[in-house]
Design a protein around this motif. Structure first.
Motif, PDB file in Angstrom:
ATOM      1  N   VAL A  72      -0.059 -21.089  45.532  1.00 19.27           N
ATOM      2  CA  VAL A  72       0.398 -20.478  44.480  1.00 19.27           C
ATOM      3  C   VAL A  72       0.570 -18.982  44.906  1.00 19.27           C
ATOM      4  CG1 VAL A  72       0.169 -19.349  42.177  1.00 19.27           C
ATOM      5  CG2 VAL A  72       0.731 -21.976  42.576  1.00 19.27           C
ATOM      6  N   ARG A  73      -0.785 -18.705  45.270  1.00 14.13           N
ATOM      7  CA  ARG A  73      -1.237 -17.540  45.623  1.00 14.13           C
ATOM      8  C   ARG A  73      -0.366 -16.826  46.834  1.00 14.13           C
ATOM      9  NH1 ARG A  73      -7.845 -18.293  45.223  1.00 14.13           N
ATOM     10  NH2 ARG A  73      -7.911 -18.077  42.866  1.00 14.13           N
ATOM     11  N   LYS A  74      -0.192 -17.718  47.824  1.00 10.96           N
ATOM     12  CA  LYS A  74       0.598 -17.471  48.907  1.00 10.96           C
ATOM     13  C   LYS A  74       1.989 -16.906  48.469  1.00 10.96           C
ATOM     14  CE  LYS A  74      -1.597 -20.157  52.371  1.00 10.96           C
ATOM     15  NZ  LYS A  74      -1.316 -21.518  53.211  1.00 10.96           N
ATOM     16  N   ALA A  75       2.497 -17.856  47.666  1.00  8.72           N
ATOM     17  CA  ALA A  75       3.827 -17.509  47.113  1.00  8.72           C
ATOM     18  C   ALA A  75       4.311 -16.398  46.144  1.00  8.72           C
ATOM     19  CB  ALA A  75       4.455 -18.932  46.493  1.00  8.72           C
ATOM     20  N   PHE A  76       3.182 -16.262  45.322  1.00 11.23           N
ATOM     21  CA  PHE A  76       3.187 -15.057  44.216  1.00 11.23           C
ATOM     22  C   PHE A  76       2.356 -13.910  44.345  1.00 11.23           C
ATOM     23  CE2 PHE A  76       4.523 -18.993  42.142  1.00 11.23           C
ATOM     24  CZ  PHE A  76       5.847 -18.649  41.451  1.00 11.23           C
ATOM     25  N   LYS A  93      -0.575 -14.875  38.262  1.00 14.02           N
ATOM     26  CA  LYS A  93      -1.550 -15.324  37.523  1.00 14.02           C
ATOM     27  C   LYS A  93      -1.512 -16.201  36.431  1.00 14.02           C
ATOM     28  CE  LYS A  93      -3.130 -10.287  38.271  1.00 14.02           C
ATOM     29  NZ  LYS A  93      -3.294  -9.164  37.816  1.00 14.02           N
ATOM     30  N   VAL A  94      -0.062 -16.290  35.919  1.00  5.89           N
ATOM     31  CA  VAL A  94       0.142 -17.215  35.048  1.00  5.89           C
ATOM     32  C   VAL A  94       0.057 -18.622  35.391  1.00  5.89           C
ATOM     33  CG1 VAL A  94       1.813 -18.142  33.355  1.00  5.89           C
ATOM     34  CG2 VAL A  94       1.260 -15.714  33.250  1.00  5.89           C
ATOM     35  N   GLU A 122      -1.557 -19.790  38.106  1.00  9.02           N
ATOM     36  CA  GLU A 122      -2.795 -20.253  38.373  1.00  9.02           C
ATOM     37  C   GLU A 122      -3.634 -20.432  37.014  1.00  9.02           C
ATOM     38  OE1 GLU A 122      -5.726 -17.716  40.663  1.00  9.02           O
ATOM     39  OE2 GLU A 122      -3.790 -16.979  41.815  1.00  9.02           O
ATOM     40  N   ARG A 123      -3.408 -19.862  36.177  1.00  6.29           N
ATOM     41  CA  ARG A 123      -3.942 -20.088  34.641  1.00  6.29           C
ATOM     42  C   ARG A 123      -3.522 -21.545  34.161  1.00  6.29           C
ATOM     43  NH1 ARG A 123      -2.510 -15.787  31.351  1.00  6.29           N
ATOM     44  NH2 ARG A 123      -3.321 -17.001  29.640  1.00  6.29           N
ATOM     45  N   LEU A 124      -2.246 -21.716  34.588  1.00 10.04           N
ATOM     46  CA  LEU A 124      -1.677 -22.729  33.714  1.00 10.04           C
ATOM     47  C   LEU A 124      -2.310 -24.224  34.760  1.00 10.04           C
ATOM     48  CD1 LEU A 124       0.428 -24.081  32.198  1.00 10.04           C
ATOM     49  CD2 LEU A 124       2.280 -23.408  34.069  1.00 10.04           C
ATOM     50  N   ILE A 125      -2.316 -23.990  36.081  1.00  4.67           N
ATOM     51  CA  ILE A 125      -2.887 -24.980  36.900  1.00  4.67           C
ATOM     52  C   ILE A 125      -4.501 -25.536  36.450  1.00  4.67           C
ATOM     53  CG2 ILE A 125      -3.669 -25.724  39.199  1.00  4.67           C
ATOM     54  CD1 ILE A 125      -1.282 -24.147  40.139  1.00  4.67           C
ATOM     55  N   LEU A 126      -5.127 -24.141  36.352  1.00  5.59           N
ATOM     56  CA  LEU A 126      -6.808 -24.438  35.995  1.00  5.59           C
ATOM     57  C   LEU A 126      -6.745 -25.003  34.465  1.00  5.59           C
ATOM     58  CD1 LEU A 126      -8.251 -21.475  37.441  1.00  5.59           C
ATOM     59  CD2 LEU A 126      -8.381 -23.559  38.362  1.00  5.59           C
ATOM     60  N   ALA A 127      -5.910 -24.514  33.680  1.00 10.15           N
ATOM     61  CA  ALA A 127      -6.070 -25.036  32.336  1.00 10.15           C
ATOM     62  C   ALA A 127      -5.602 -26.562  32.066  1.00 10.15           C
ATOM     63  CB  ALA A 127      -4.988 -24.189  31.213  1.00 10.15           C
ATOM     64  N   ILE A 161       0.955 -21.683  28.126  1.00  9.06           N
ATOM     65  CA  ILE A 161       2.310 -21.125  27.958  1.00  9.06           C
ATOM     66  C   ILE A 161       2.666 -20.461  26.566  1.00  9.06           C
ATOM     67  CG2 ILE A 161       4.538 -22.484  27.730  1.00  9.06           C
ATOM     68  CD1 ILE A 161       3.701 -24.449  29.557  1.00  9.06           C
ATOM     69  N   ARG A 162       1.855 -21.045  25.458  1.00  7.24           N
ATOM     70  CA  ARG A 162       2.106 -20.141  24.275  1.00  7.24           C
ATOM     71  C   ARG A 162       1.588 -18.914  24.223  1.00  7.24           C
ATOM     72  NH1 ARG A 162       1.957 -22.446  18.217  1.00  7.24           N
ATOM     73  NH2 ARG A 162       3.306 -23.913  19.294  1.00  7.24           N
ATOM     74  N   GLU A 163       0.641 -18.806  24.771  1.00  7.13           N
ATOM     75  CA  GLU A 163       0.024 -17.270  25.029  1.00  7.13           C
ATOM     76  C   GLU A 163       0.766 -16.410  25.752  1.00  7.13           C
ATOM     77  OE1 GLU A 163      -3.702 -15.216  27.309  1.00  7.13           O
ATOM     78  OE2 GLU A 163      -4.089 -17.183  26.416  1.00  7.13           O
ATOM     79  N   TYR A 164       1.430 -16.885  27.122  1.00  6.80           N
ATOM     80  CA  TYR A 164       2.203 -16.144  27.773  1.00  6.80           C
ATOM     81  C   TYR A 164       3.397 -15.749  27.036  1.00  6.80           C
ATOM     82  CZ  TYR A 164       5.241 -14.792  31.621  1.00  6.80           C
ATOM     83  OH  TYR A 164       5.928 -14.213  32.672  1.00  6.80           O
ATOM     84  N   LEU A 165       4.100 -16.809  26.346  1.00  8.89           N
ATOM     85  CA  LEU A 165       5.359 -16.402  25.497  1.00  8.89           C
ATOM     86  C   LEU A 165       5.268 -15.312  24.428  1.00  8.89           C
ATOM     87  CD1 LEU A 165       6.861 -20.122  25.234  1.00  8.89           C
ATOM     88  CD2 LEU A 165       7.758 -18.106  26.608  1.00  8.89           C
TER      89      LEU A 165
END
Length: 56
Positions: free
Chosen positions: A8-12, A19-20, A22-27, A40-44
């Motif tokens: 994800v870091r390489k791609a984005f 960042k979203v 990464e947070r999604l994967i870790l969550a 996802i709710r927080e991001y939206l």
């Protein structure tokens, strides 16, 4: 999961989307689907989407 975060870091890079992602994967790793849904709710909400009255 660490290799996924590296990809994800390489791609984005250091973008908001990266960042979203990464947070999604870790969550998900730490708390499962409910934790990922909260990210996802927080991001939206940050994007201005009214998610308060939506069904889960």
């Amino acid at each position: 999961m660490d290799i996924i975060i590296e990809e994800v870091r390489k791609a984005f890079g250091n973008t908001d989307e990266g960042k979203v992602a990464e947070r999604l994967i870790l969550a998900y790793k730490e708390g499962g689907a409910r934790a990922a849904r909260a990210v996802i709710r927080e991001y939206l909400q940050r994007l201005g989407v009214d998610v308060a009255d939506r069904e889960d």
